[in-house]
Scaffold this motif. Structure first.
Motif, PDB file in Angstrom:
ATOM      1  N   TYR A   5       0.801  -1.227   0.000  1.00 60.73           N
ATOM      2  CA  TYR A   5       0.000   0.000   0.000  1.00 60.73           C
ATOM      3  C   TYR A   5       0.835   1.279   0.000  1.00 60.73           C
ATOM      4  O   TYR A   5       0.437   2.282  -0.593  1.00 60.73           O
ATOM      5  CB  TYR A   5      -0.948  -0.017   1.201  1.00 60.73           C
ATOM      6  CG  TYR A   5      -1.853  -1.219   1.208  1.00 60.73           C
ATOM      7  CD1 TYR A   5      -2.746  -1.449   0.156  1.00 60.73           C
ATOM      8  CD2 TYR A   5      -1.808  -2.154   2.245  1.00 60.73           C
ATOM      9  CE1 TYR A   5      -3.569  -2.565   0.144  1.00 60.73           C
ATOM     10  CE2 TYR A   5      -2.636  -3.265   2.243  1.00 60.73           C
ATOM     11  CZ  TYR A   5      -3.505  -3.471   1.199  1.00 60.73           C
ATOM     12  OH  TYR A   5      -4.303  -4.572   1.190  1.00 60.73           O
ATOM     13  N   TYR A   6       1.987   1.255   0.660  1.00 60.96           N
ATOM     14  CA  TYR A   6       2.787   2.480   0.707  1.00 60.96           C
ATOM     15  C   TYR A   6       3.419   2.792  -0.650  1.00 60.96           C
ATOM     16  O   TYR A   6       3.653   3.952  -0.973  1.00 60.96           O
ATOM     17  CB  TYR A   6       3.837   2.394   1.815  1.00 60.96           C
ATOM     18  CG  TYR A   6       3.223   2.515   3.182  1.00 60.96           C
ATOM     19  CD1 TYR A   6       2.744   3.741   3.643  1.00 60.96           C
ATOM     20  CD2 TYR A   6       3.072   1.402   4.005  1.00 60.96           C
ATOM     21  CE1 TYR A   6       2.147   3.853   4.889  1.00 60.96           C
ATOM     22  CE2 TYR A   6       2.475   1.514   5.250  1.00 60.96           C
ATOM     23  CZ  TYR A   6       2.015   2.736   5.693  1.00 60.96           C
ATOM     24  OH  TYR A   6       1.411   2.851   6.922  1.00 60.96           O
ATOM     25  N   GLN A   7       3.682   1.770  -1.434  1.00 55.49           N
ATOM     26  CA  GLN A   7       4.153   2.019  -2.795  1.00 55.49           C
ATOM     27  C   GLN A   7       3.054   2.669  -3.629  1.00 55.49           C
ATOM     28  O   GLN A   7       3.312   3.550  -4.449  1.00 55.49           O
ATOM     29  CB  GLN A   7       4.632   0.724  -3.454  1.00 55.49           C
ATOM     30  CG  GLN A   7       5.949   0.220  -2.920  1.00 55.49           C
ATOM     31  CD  GLN A   7       6.648  -0.697  -3.899  1.00 55.49           C
ATOM     32  OE1 GLN A   7       6.618  -0.495  -5.107  1.00 55.49           O
ATOM     33  NE2 GLN A   7       7.282  -1.729  -3.365  1.00 55.49           N
ATOM     34  N   VAL A   8       1.822   2.239  -3.401  1.00 54.80           N
ATOM     35  CA  VAL A   8       0.684   2.844  -4.106  1.00 54.80           C
ATOM     36  C   VAL A   8       0.552   4.313  -3.717  1.00 54.80           C
ATOM     37  O   VAL A   8       0.348   5.178  -4.571  1.00 54.80           O
ATOM     38  CB  VAL A   8      -0.625   2.079  -3.798  1.00 54.80           C
ATOM     39  CG1 VAL A   8      -1.808   2.749  -4.499  1.00 54.80           C
ATOM     40  CG2 VAL A   8      -0.507   0.626  -4.238  1.00 54.80           C
ATOM     41  N   LEU A   9       0.674   4.594  -2.425  1.00 55.24           N
ATOM     42  CA  LEU A   9       0.592   5.982  -1.966  1.00 55.24           C
ATOM     43  C   LEU A   9       1.670   6.842  -2.620  1.00 55.24           C
ATOM     44  O   LEU A   9       1.408   7.958  -3.084  1.00 55.24           O
ATOM     45  CB  LEU A   9       0.737   6.049  -0.442  1.00 55.24           C
ATOM     46  CG  LEU A   9      -0.401   5.444   0.385  1.00 55.24           C
ATOM     47  CD1 LEU A   9      -0.045   5.497   1.873  1.00 55.24           C
ATOM     48  CD2 LEU A   9      -1.704   6.172   0.130  1.00 55.24           C
ATOM     49  N   GLU A  10       2.877   6.309  -2.673  1.00 58.40           N
ATOM     50  CA  GLU A  10       3.997   7.074  -3.220  1.00 58.40           C
ATOM     51  C   GLU A  10       3.805   7.357  -4.705  1.00 58.40           C
ATOM     52  O   GLU A  10       3.946   8.497  -5.166  1.00 58.40           O
ATOM     53  CB  GLU A  10       5.299   6.309  -2.991  1.00 58.40           C
ATOM     54  CG  GLU A  10       6.530   7.041  -3.484  1.00 58.40           C
ATOM     55  CD  GLU A  10       7.823   6.319  -3.145  1.00 58.40           C
ATOM     56  OE1 GLU A  10       8.869   6.715  -3.688  1.00 58.40           O
ATOM     57  OE2 GLU A  10       7.779   5.352  -2.352  1.00 58.40           O
ATOM     58  N   HIS A  11       3.464   6.326  -5.477  1.00 56.83           N
ATOM     59  CA  HIS A  11       3.385   6.502  -6.926  1.00 56.83           C
ATOM     60  C   HIS A  11       2.128   7.269  -7.348  1.00 56.83           C
ATOM     61  O   HIS A  11       2.188   8.091  -8.281  1.00 56.83           O
ATOM     62  CB  HIS A  11       3.441   5.142  -7.620  1.00 56.83           C
ATOM     63  CG  HIS A  11       4.775   4.468  -7.504  1.00 56.83           C
ATOM     64  ND1 HIS A  11       5.941   5.044  -7.966  1.00 56.83           N
ATOM     65  CD2 HIS A  11       5.141   3.283  -6.952  1.00 56.83           C
ATOM     66  CE1 HIS A  11       6.963   4.242  -7.725  1.00 56.83           C
ATOM     67  NE2 HIS A  11       6.499   3.171  -7.100  1.00 56.83           N
ATOM     68  N   CYS A  12       1.015   7.027  -6.679  1.00 58.97           N
ATOM     69  CA  CYS A  12      -0.192   7.796  -7.008  1.00 58.97           C
ATOM     70  C   CYS A  12      -0.009   9.269  -6.651  1.00 58.97           C
ATOM     71  O   CYS A  12      -0.486  10.150  -7.377  1.00 58.97           O
ATOM     72  CB  CYS A  12      -1.409   7.216  -6.288  1.00 58.97           C
ATOM     73  SG  CYS A  12      -2.032   5.683  -7.018  1.00 58.97           S
ATOM     74  N   SER A  13       0.679   9.529  -5.565  1.00 60.81           N
ATOM     75  CA  SER A  13       0.949  10.925  -5.197  1.00 60.81           C
ATOM     76  C   SER A  13       1.835  11.594  -6.238  1.00 60.81           C
ATOM     77  O   SER A  13       1.659  12.778  -6.549  1.00 60.81           O
ATOM     78  CB  SER A  13       1.614  10.994  -3.823  1.00 60.81           C
ATOM     79  OG  SER A  13       0.713  10.576  -2.811  1.00 60.81           O
ATOM     80  N   SER A  14       2.791  10.846  -6.801  1.00 64.72           N
ATOM     81  CA  SER A  14       3.657  11.425  -7.831  1.00 64.72           C
ATOM     82  C   SER A  14       2.848  11.796  -9.066  1.00 64.72           C
ATOM     83  O   SER A  14       3.112  12.810  -9.717  1.00 64.72           O
ATOM     84  CB  SER A  14       4.784  10.455  -8.195  1.00 64.72           C
ATOM     85  OG  SER A  14       4.321   9.380  -8.982  1.00 64.72           O
ATOM     86  N   ILE A  15       1.847  10.987  -9.397  1.00 72.66           N
ATOM     87  CA  ILE A  15       0.970  11.300 -10.532  1.00 72.66           C
ATOM     88  C   ILE A  15       0.127  12.526 -10.211  1.00 72.66           C
ATOM     89  O   ILE A  15      -0.002  13.447 -11.031  1.00 72.66           O
ATOM     90  CB  ILE A  15       0.075  10.091 -10.863  1.00 72.66           C
ATOM     91  CG1 ILE A  15       0.922   8.928 -11.387  1.00 72.66           C
ATOM     92  CG2 ILE A  15      -1.001  10.477 -11.881  1.00 72.66           C
ATOM     93  CD1 ILE A  15       0.153   7.626 -11.540  1.00 72.66           C
ATOM     94  N   LEU A  16      -0.437  12.562  -9.012  1.00 72.65           N
ATOM     95  CA  LEU A  16      -1.334  13.656  -8.643  1.00 72.65           C
ATOM     96  C   LEU A  16      -0.599  14.973  -8.447  1.00 72.65           C
ATOM     97  O   LEU A  16      -1.203  16.040  -8.564  1.00 72.65           O
ATOM     98  CB  LEU A  16      -2.108  13.277  -7.377  1.00 72.65           C
ATOM     99  CG  LEU A  16      -3.140  12.164  -7.617  1.00 72.65           C
ATOM    100  CD1 LEU A  16      -3.591  11.543  -6.292  1.00 72.65           C
ATOM    101  CD2 LEU A  16      -4.338  12.689  -8.386  1.00 72.65           C
ATOM    102  N   ASN A  17       0.713  14.914  -8.184  1.00 76.08           N
ATOM    103  CA  ASN A  17       1.490  16.148  -8.118  1.00 76.08           C
ATOM    104  C   ASN A  17       1.528  16.841  -9.477  1.00 76.08           C
ATOM    105  O   ASN A  17       1.660  18.063  -9.564  1.00 76.08           O
ATOM    106  CB  ASN A  17       2.926  15.851  -7.670  1.00 76.08           C
ATOM    107  CG  ASN A  17       3.019  15.596  -6.181  1.00 76.08           C
ATOM    108  OD1 ASN A  17       2.130  15.975  -5.425  1.00 76.08           O
ATOM    109  ND2 ASN A  17       4.083  14.945  -5.752  1.00 76.08           N
ATOM    110  N   LYS A  18       1.410  16.046 -10.544  1.00 78.90           N
ATOM    111  CA  LYS A  18       1.453  16.600 -11.896  1.00 78.90           C
ATOM    112  C   LYS A  18       0.058  16.738 -12.497  1.00 78.90           C
ATOM    113  O   LYS A  18      -0.220  17.699 -13.210  1.00 78.90           O
ATOM    114  CB  LYS A  18       2.305  15.692 -12.798  1.00 78.90           C
ATOM    115  CG  LYS A  18       3.766  15.628 -12.409  1.00 78.90           C
ATOM    116  CD  LYS A  18       4.547  14.681 -13.298  1.00 78.90           C
ATOM    117  CE  LYS A  18       4.249  13.228 -12.996  1.00 78.90           C
ATOM    118  NZ  LYS A  18       5.103  12.314 -13.764  1.00 78.90           N
TER     119      LYS A  18
END
Length: 270
Positions: A188-201
Motif C-alpha cells: 500500500y505504501y508504494q501505491v501511496l507514493e506513486h499515485c501521489s507522484s501522478i497527482l502532483n502533476k
C-alpha cells in the motif's frame, strides 16, 4: 518585481528579490529543467547557514512536474526569472521534509548512495523522529521542525521538450497499472507514493485518486481516504456507487479494529 519588495506567493511562503533580472518570466511547463544554487538558513538572529550548494561541484537541477520530495522548491522556482536572486521565507509545513532531502543531497555531493543506511519505514514516506540522519544539525531540525529561508539563484531554465511531455503521458497509465498490481499484493505504501507522484502533476487524475484512496483506507488513514474518494466522485459521478462500497468497507474495518483494540487493552489490565 523590484528588489526588496516582499510578496506572498501563497499560504506560508514569502518572497523578497535581492537581485532582479530583466529576463522574461518562463511559464515553467512540465519538463522544464531549472538549474539553480540555493542556500538554506535558519530563521534565527544569526541566520545560521544549513546548506550552501555553491560549495559543491555543480548547482542543483530540478525538472518541473517531476516528483520531488520538497514541493515548495518547485513553487518558488516557478516565480523566478533566469538570473534572479531571491529569498523565500517558508513556514514549517512547507519544509517538514527538508532534513531528509538535505541528507540525500549531501550524500550525493559526497559521492555516496543516498539510500545507504536507510531503513524501510512506511514505504519511505518518513523516517521515525528518533532515527538519526547522520548529521547533528539535520537531526535537530527533524526533531524540532521550524520555518526556513531559502536564498535561490536561478542560473538557467531550459523549456521542456515535447518528447519529454509525450513520454510522461505514456508513463502515467503504466504507473497506474503498476499501482493496481501493488494494491493486489498489499504494497500500500508504494501505491501511496506513486499515485501521489501522478497527482502532483495531474491533480484531477481520477484513477490515481481512487487507488490512493484505497491505499489510504488499507493503512487506516481514514481522513485522507475520504478526501481522495470525495474528490474522485466529484470528478466522476459514475463512481458514486463504487466509492460508497469502499467507504462502507472502511467503516466496517474501523469498527472491527476499534473492537479488537478494546479487547486487547482489557486483556492488558486484567
Amino acid at each position: 518585481m523590484a528588489a526588496g519588495a516582499p510578496v506572498a506567493l501563497g499560504d506560508g511562503i514569502r518572497k523578497r528579490i535581492t537581485a532582479p533580472s530583466k529576463a522574461a518570466l518562463s511559464d515553467f511547463r512540465d519538463g522544464t529543467k531549472a538549474t539553480f544554487h540555493y542556500q538554506t538558513l535558519l530563521c534565527d538572529d544569526k541566520r545560521t547557514m544549513i546548506d550552501d550548494s555553491s560549495n559543491r561541484e555543480k548547482p542543483m537541477e530540478l525538472i518541473i512536474g517531476k516528483k520531488f520530495k520538497l514541493p515548495v522548491w518547485e513553487t518558488i522556482i516557478r516565480s523566478m526569472r533566469e538570473g534572479e536572486v531571491a529569498e523565500f521565507l517558508c513556514d514549517t509545513p512547507h519544509v517538514i521534509e527538508y532534513p531528509q532531502v538535505s541528507r540525500s543531497l549531501r550524500q550525493i555531493a559526497a559521492g555516496q548512495d543516498p539510500r545507504e543506511g536507510q531503513r524501510h519505514c512506511c514505504g519511505g514516506i518518513a523516517q521515525l523522529h528518533d532515527h538519526s540522519l547522520g548529521f547533528p544539525d539535520l537531526d535537530s531540525m527533524q526533531k524540532d521542525p521550524q520555518p526556513l529561508i531559502f536564498v535561490i539563484t536561478l542560473v538557467k531554465e531550459q523549456p521542456g521538450s515535447p518528447d519529454w511531455i509525450a513520454l510522461d503521458l505514456k508513463i502515467t497509465p503504466l504507473l497506474l497499472n503498476y499501482c493496481q498490481c501493488k494494491l493486489l499484493e498489499g504494497e500500500y505504501y508504494q501505491v501511496l507514493e506513486h499515485c501521489s507522484s501522478i497527482l502532483n502533476k495531474y491533480s484531477d487524475n481520477v484513477k490515481a485518486l481512487f487507488k490512493r484512496g484505497r491505499a489510504h483506507a488499507a493503512v487506516w488513514n481514514e481522513e485522507e481516504a475520504k478526501k481522495d474518494f470525495s474528490r474522485a466522485v466529484e470528478l466522476d459521478p459514475s463512481l458514486t456507487h463504487l466509492i460508497a462500497k469502499e467507504l462502507k468497507r472502511l467503516e466496517e474495518r474501523l469498527q472491527q479494529k476499534e473492537g479488537e483494540d478494546k479487547a486487547r487493552f482489557r486483556g492488558i489490565f486484567k
